[in-house]
Design an enzyme around this catalytic site. Sequence first.
Site: not given
Length: 315
Positions: A22-24, A28, A172
């Site tokens: 999730g680094a975009n 992240g 969650y």
Amino acid sequence: MSEKWTTANIPDQRGRVALVTGANTGLGYETAKALAERGASVVLAVRNVEKGKQAAARMAGDVTVQALDLTSLDSVRTAAAALRSRLNRLDLLINNAGVMYTPKQTTRDGFELQFGTNHLGHFALTGLLLDLMLPVPGSRVVTVSSTGHRIQAAIHFDDLQWERSYSRPGAYGQSKLANLMFTYELQRRLATRGTTIAVAAHPGMSSTELARNSPAALRLPLTWLSPLVTQTAAMGALPTLRAATDPAALGGQYYGPGGRFEIKGNPRLVTSSPQSYEVALQRRLWTVSEDLTGVRFPIGESKQTPVPSGSTATM
């Protein structure tokens, strides 16, 4: 080390390989960016490759992109195979990606979306990549949890997929509690190896896109209060970065913001809920997760006695 830990405290990362899910965007992105700036070779594992490439272009250093959709075990296996073919080592696996308060949905494999993405996807990815880490001294698996692991949170073994009823915060909370239980059980299994450790972190209340699926009744007040109660994504990434790089970090530890109620501030050691330290539940969740994902880890179960809740010793 000073409690005012910042990215300036990150040691030289040259020669290290890091994978951040999730680094975009958001946490992240800030995590990957900081590691790349300190010299690490960073892989952005993202669902949208084009957005990943755009994010990589904004970072300095050796940054590449790998397609990964945590809502699909087929995608997780394909990504793991691709990574194993191109990497001969992995120093940091940062399980960061996540979804929050989504409407009732399922993954491609039929898992409740939050549990399937936040926990099962990362569980499978870790198991498939762990043998790239075990020979590497100082390697770490860092999994991002949340203070939400305390809210309406339990591991509903009788209805893990919320088929009988559904609660956005409850689902969650279950997924984030699972992140912590996974970390603690993984550390216990890694402890005899002496090379790889498992650490957890949470970002407090950070200004990211994660809450975009929150109900409007909650989202609107958060928008109004955001300047007062949230911190930037760069600050929110600091607990993860400290867990990943602080030479003093030990397996089984948990890092979060040092301010009041762990909402914001520079990172420090924190403790998770008493429930998260229940060893029998951790082991049961591990077994169920193996059965659901079909992934078996290249490490066996440890009989080592766990440390007490809140201890700073290696579990």
